[in-house]
Design a protein around this motif. Structure first.
Motif: not given
Length: 130
Positions: A83, A89-90
């Motif tokens: 993350w 966002e990943a």
């Protein structure tokens, strides 16, 4: 029995070096190909039209050779996701630990088994065929 007799694909004897057979390790061919692709992409000067290593046919061959190697080797090291708080966002993290072969040992073996006297224009009858 000769090591050459154990190869899946037949190779030729080295002229003037009885009992020795010609091979090249594909890793060195693949590195040559990667370099040819790099030179073609990053060429800053006009390419010599007589240099077959930078011809589109050779570069196409090189791309296919590297494709085959990647598919054959199929590195299944997991690429993990982490993350990113800032981006929310990943993100894929490709800087993961891989299980590798000892390239230095392969390089050393290649140096120790290198033949300077392989004349590719001279035919020799293979004693293994007799």
């Amino acid at each position: 029995m000769s090591d050459a007799a154990e190869l899946v694909n037949k190779t030729v004897p080295i002229p003037d070096d009885p009992g020795h057979y010609a091979i090249a390790l594909d890793v060195f061919h693949q590195l040559h190909c990667l370099n040819a692709i790099r030179q073609k992409i990053w060429a800053t000067e006009a390419v010599d039209p007589n240099d077959d290593t930078l011809s589109i046919e050779h570069v196409d061959h090189c791309i296919d050779s590297i494709r085959q190697s990647l598919m054959c080797s199929s590195d299944i090291t997991p690429i993990v996701f982490q993350w990113d708080e800032e981006e929310q966002e990943a993100k894929a993290m490709a800087n993961v630990m891989h299980q590798c072969r000892d390239f230095e040992a392969i390089w050393q073996w290649g140096k120790e088994h290198h033949s300077n006297n392989f004349n590719m224009s001279k035919h020799v009858d293979d004693p293994l065929d007799m």
